[in-house]
Design an enzyme around this catalytic site. Sequence first.
Site, PDB file in Angstrom:
ATOM      1  N   LYS A  42     -15.996  -1.318   3.794  1.00 36.12           N
ATOM      2  CA  LYS A  42     -15.357  -1.660   2.513  1.00 36.12           C
ATOM      3  C   LYS A  42     -16.439  -2.184   1.563  1.00 36.12           C
ATOM      4  CE  LYS A  42     -10.855  -3.324   4.272  1.00 36.12           C
ATOM      5  NZ  LYS A  42     -10.190  -4.532   4.821  1.00 36.12           N
TER       6      LYS A  42
ATOM      7  N   GLU B 198       0.823  -1.215   0.000  1.00 38.46           N
ATOM      8  CA  GLU B 198       0.000   0.000   0.000  1.00 38.46           C
ATOM      9  C   GLU B 198       0.854   1.261   0.000  1.00 38.46           C
ATOM     10  OE1 GLU B 198      -3.016  -0.136   3.015  1.00 38.46           O
ATOM     11  OE2 GLU B 198      -3.910  -1.944   2.169  1.00 38.46           O
TER      12      GLU B 198
HETATM   13  C1  2PG Z   1      -7.300  -3.945   5.748  1.00 36.15           C
HETATM   14  C2  2PG Z   1      -7.032  -3.767   4.262  1.00 36.15           C
HETATM   15  C3  2PG Z   1      -6.468  -2.415   3.929  1.00 36.15           C
HETATM   16  P1  2PG Z   1      -6.786  -5.823   2.721  1.00 36.15           P
HETATM   17  O1  2PG Z   1      -7.029  -4.992   6.328  1.00 36.15           O
HETATM   18  O2  2PG Z   1      -7.848  -3.046   6.368  1.00 36.15           O
HETATM   19  O3  2PG Z   1      -5.293  -2.127   4.662  1.00 36.15           O
HETATM   20  O4  2PG Z   1      -6.195  -4.791   3.777  1.00 36.15           O
HETATM   21  O5  2PG Z   1      -7.391  -5.050   1.623  1.00 36.15           O
HETATM   22  O6  2PG Z   1      -5.620  -6.659   2.273  1.00 36.15           O
HETATM   23  O7  2PG Z   1      -7.813  -6.639   3.455  1.00 36.15           O
HETATM   24 MG    MG Z   2      -8.000  -4.279   8.254  1.00 37.86          MG
END
Ligand code: 2PG
Ligand code: MG
Length: 433
Positions: free
Chosen positions: A338, A206
């Site tokens: 998300k 990231e």
């Molecule tokens: C999280 C995300 C972003 P990933 O765990 O919050 O940092 O990671 O998209 O790999 O789940």
């Molecule tokens: Mg996370």
Amino acid sequence: MSRTSITHIVARRVWDSRGRPTVEVDVRLQGGATGRAIAPAGASRGTHEAIDLRDGGPALGGLDVRKAVGHVNGEIATRLVGMDATDQRAIDAALIALDGTPNKSRLGGNAMIAVSMAVLHAAAQAGHDSLCTYVARGRPVRLPLPEIQIFGGGAHAGRRVDIQDFMVMPLGAANFAQALEMTAEVYRAAGELMKAEDRLQGVADEGGYWPAFDSNEEALGMLVRSIERAGFTPGDDVAISLDVAASEFGRDGLYRLGLEGRELDRDGMVEMLLGWCQRYPIASVEDPLAEDDPEGMRAFTAAAGHRIQVIGDDFLVTNADRVRAAAATRSCNAVLIKPNQAGTVTETYAAFEAGMAADFGTIVSARSGETEDVTIAHLATGWNAGQLKVGSFSRSERMAKWNECLRLEEALGSQAVFAGRDVLPPDAGKPLP
Ligand code: 2PG
Ligand code: MG
């Protein structure tokens, strides 16, 4: 047919920030408006997330998305063409019914979220609105307080350290532009310190610096020194935020810290994290315990939740029912939002609303696999979520989102309101006594 009726839906394979295939969708409406969105992809995923449909097989590590693209161009387009793009609920309900699985594994959460968000964009454009204004529906909007990664870790850095995200929150900023300026100073200072100590080894997934540390706690010390070197007071101007992503190294109440070669039980893990919260200016901790350890989440929240934002990510997977259950049991006090964990915009918003109803902190978040898509910058601002997490302060898939918020702040002009430290529990950032 009205001007907001969907006339075309087209998907194609594009590539994400890790060079992996993902799904892009274009939607066109009768009146000529268009919308486009790209599905992101996580690396540290919660067990209960919507499933990314991948092709398997030898090519591209099994990660190709031709089936998901085919579903959009085939049965999803057939079902949605003719529907009204401004009725997002009906669009998402149709997608869910068509998929017919509890975890979106048939059509693919990646196919579904790209379609759902592309429809949202098209509807906004049809009304000559920015996406931010469209999703606000007349309610007040607010630029989010950002949490920005300085060091990567966990699944995003080959598990070089156990903790996944070492981030900062510029609590002292008066507006979004200043929040980024402060972060830029801290990111730069961290790079200088890493270089001076011969630890500079590039960046993680990231864009945060590669975590060349001998212990997890060493990264916290370096973060404090970086904040100071940038000229800020740790905990006051700039506080620390962690994503422990504990599901990646914890199961059945046992936590294996690979870097430090030790195993902790639930109590040991809570104790270690509380110790950090006493010694460092930590304002927020995400997934401190594993997704299968609600008891641990409750214990940490009971001990620290009055001062520290405790975020459920893998633990809540952007699911409204899980948010309500966590609120009832006080297992955390904030929810990461998300869109691709939920799989449709409507379900994402339901989880967000459940968070608001519970008086939780709400943080709209990117994934570790990202693209130029900036939808989340608009959702965070337009929904008045208060916080936005996008990864670090480098690499264009990250900067695209931060820069989009700058444009939104400029467009709002004197109407622009910035979510500062008030979105966090009182005294967040002051070390725990
Ligand atoms: C999280 C995300 C972003 P990933 O765990 O919050 O940092 O990671 O998209 O790999 O789940
Ligand atoms: Mg996370």
